[in-house]
Design an enzyme around this catalytic site. Structure first.
Site, PDB file in Angstrom:
ATOM      1  N   HIS A  79     -14.774 -10.770  13.986  1.00 34.17           N
ATOM      2  CA  HIS A  79     -13.908  -9.612  14.228  1.00 34.17           C
ATOM      3  C   HIS A  79     -12.683 -10.071  15.004  1.00 34.17           C
ATOM      4  O   HIS A  79     -12.630 -11.174  15.537  1.00 34.17           O
ATOM      5  CB  HIS A  79     -14.605  -8.587  15.137  1.00 34.17           C
ATOM      6  CG  HIS A  79     -15.883  -8.045  14.672  1.00 34.17           C
ATOM      7  ND1 HIS A  79     -16.004  -6.783  14.139  1.00 34.17           N
ATOM      8  CD2 HIS A  79     -17.142  -8.554  14.702  1.00 34.17           C
ATOM      9  CE1 HIS A  79     -17.269  -6.534  13.855  1.00 34.17           C
ATOM     10  NE2 HIS A  79     -17.987  -7.590  14.183  1.00 34.17           N
ATOM     11  N   GLU A  94     -16.000 -11.415  18.502  1.00 33.75           N
ATOM     12  CA  GLU A  94     -14.635 -10.886  18.519  1.00 33.75           C
ATOM     13  C   GLU A  94     -13.682 -11.989  18.968  1.00 33.75           C
ATOM     14  O   GLU A  94     -13.896 -12.631  19.995  1.00 33.75           O
ATOM     15  CB  GLU A  94     -14.511  -9.721  19.513  1.00 33.75           C
ATOM     16  CG  GLU A  94     -15.375  -8.528  19.201  1.00 33.75           C
ATOM     17  CD  GLU A  94     -14.706  -7.520  18.266  1.00 33.75           C
ATOM     18  OE1 GLU A  94     -13.547  -7.772  17.849  1.00 33.75           O
ATOM     19  OE2 GLU A  94     -15.343  -6.488  17.975  1.00 33.75           O
ATOM     20  N   HIS A 134     -15.575  -8.734   9.396  1.00 32.46           N
ATOM     21  CA  HIS A 134     -15.706  -7.275   9.404  1.00 32.46           C
ATOM     22  C   HIS A 134     -15.015  -6.680   8.179  1.00 32.46           C
ATOM     23  O   HIS A 134     -15.499  -5.736   7.563  1.00 32.46           O
ATOM     24  CB  HIS A 134     -15.117  -6.716  10.697  1.00 32.46           C
ATOM     25  CG  HIS A 134     -15.699  -5.400  11.100  1.00 32.46           C
ATOM     26  ND1 HIS A 134     -15.198  -4.647  12.133  1.00 32.46           N
ATOM     27  CD2 HIS A 134     -16.755  -4.695  10.605  1.00 32.46           C
ATOM     28  CE1 HIS A 134     -15.915  -3.538  12.249  1.00 32.46           C
ATOM     29  NE2 HIS A 134     -16.862  -3.539  11.340  1.00 32.46           N
ATOM     30  N   ASP A 159     -10.126  -6.573  10.059  1.00 32.49           N
ATOM     31  CA  ASP A 159     -10.198  -7.706  10.992  1.00 32.49           C
ATOM     32  C   ASP A 159     -11.137  -8.804  10.479  1.00 32.49           C
ATOM     33  O   ASP A 159     -12.065  -8.494   9.747  1.00 32.49           O
ATOM     34  CB  ASP A 159     -10.608  -7.211  12.397  1.00 32.49           C
ATOM     35  CG  ASP A 159     -11.956  -6.511  12.445  1.00 32.49           C
ATOM     36  OD1 ASP A 159     -12.223  -5.638  11.600  1.00 32.49           O
ATOM     37  OD2 ASP A 159     -12.768  -6.859  13.326  1.00 32.49           O
TER      38      ASP A 159
HETATM   39 ZN   LIG Z   1     -14.339  -5.489  13.788  1.00 34.22          ZN
END
Ligand SMILES: [Zn+2]
Length: 189
Positions: free
Chosen positions: A33, A119, A158, A168
């Protein structure tokens, strides 16, 4: 960079309440992400605040709409390569939302049940930093070693698992460079 009891060594720990048990205990997919808070800005602690339910809704107009979300990821990789871990990998973090993954012949949903969410601090268009690719390669290598059901072919984004909702980590993420870095990184890097 091994993993001890679900925590990546070297990562700064910021435990999030936003997690629960994996229904089957399976850890077999990595979902990448990106996030920046406020959108397009790097630095600061707002991402950590969002993932630990401490975001100040009055600090930025965008925050009012997201401050009530109950979300998390296992790991955040900052622009300088720092790793921040919110949820141990064997627990279920809340990162993918409604999502699908074609697993061989089977179409699976609810990917949080068996995936790890990482992330990257980013805005989808600014190039990710060399430090981020290096940290991501090290973390991924540790995950591949620690969770044998997760293989190098089970790394996705994602955008791919929630294509109508999410984009993303965006066009800025260089998959070929990441694969190259991953191949060149061993567990002891
Ligand atoms: Zn995401």
């Amino acid at each position: 960079m091994p993993i001890h009891e679900g925590w990546l060594s070297g990562a700064r720990r910021v435990p999030s309440p936003n997690h629960n048990a994996r229904p089957e205990g399976e850890v077999s997919l990595l979902v990448l992400h990106s996030i920046s808070l406020p959108p397009g800005e790097f630095g600061g602690d707002d991402i950590e605040r969002l993932f630990t339910n401490r975001l100040d809704p009055d600090r930025h107009p965008f925050f009012a709409g997201i401050a009530g979300l109950r979300v998390s990821a296992h790991l955040l990789i900052r622009r300088d390569g720092e790793c921040v871990q919110f949820v141990p990998f064997h627990e279920r973090a809340w990162h993918a939302g409604r999502s699908r993954w074609r697993d061989g012949e089977v179409e699976r949903e609810g990917l949080n049940d068996f995936s790890v969410g990482i992330e990257l601090e980013g805005d989808e268009v600014s190039p990710y930093t060399a430090a981020q690719y290096a940290a991501l390669a090290r973390a991924t290598r540790a995950l591949l070693a620690g969770y044998p059901a997760m293989t190098a072919s089970r790394i996705t984004s994602h955008a791919r698992v929630a294509p109508l909702r999410k984009t993303d980590p965006g066009p800025a993420f260089d998959w070929a460079f990441f694969r190259q870095r991953l191949a060149a990184t061993d567990i002891f890097s």
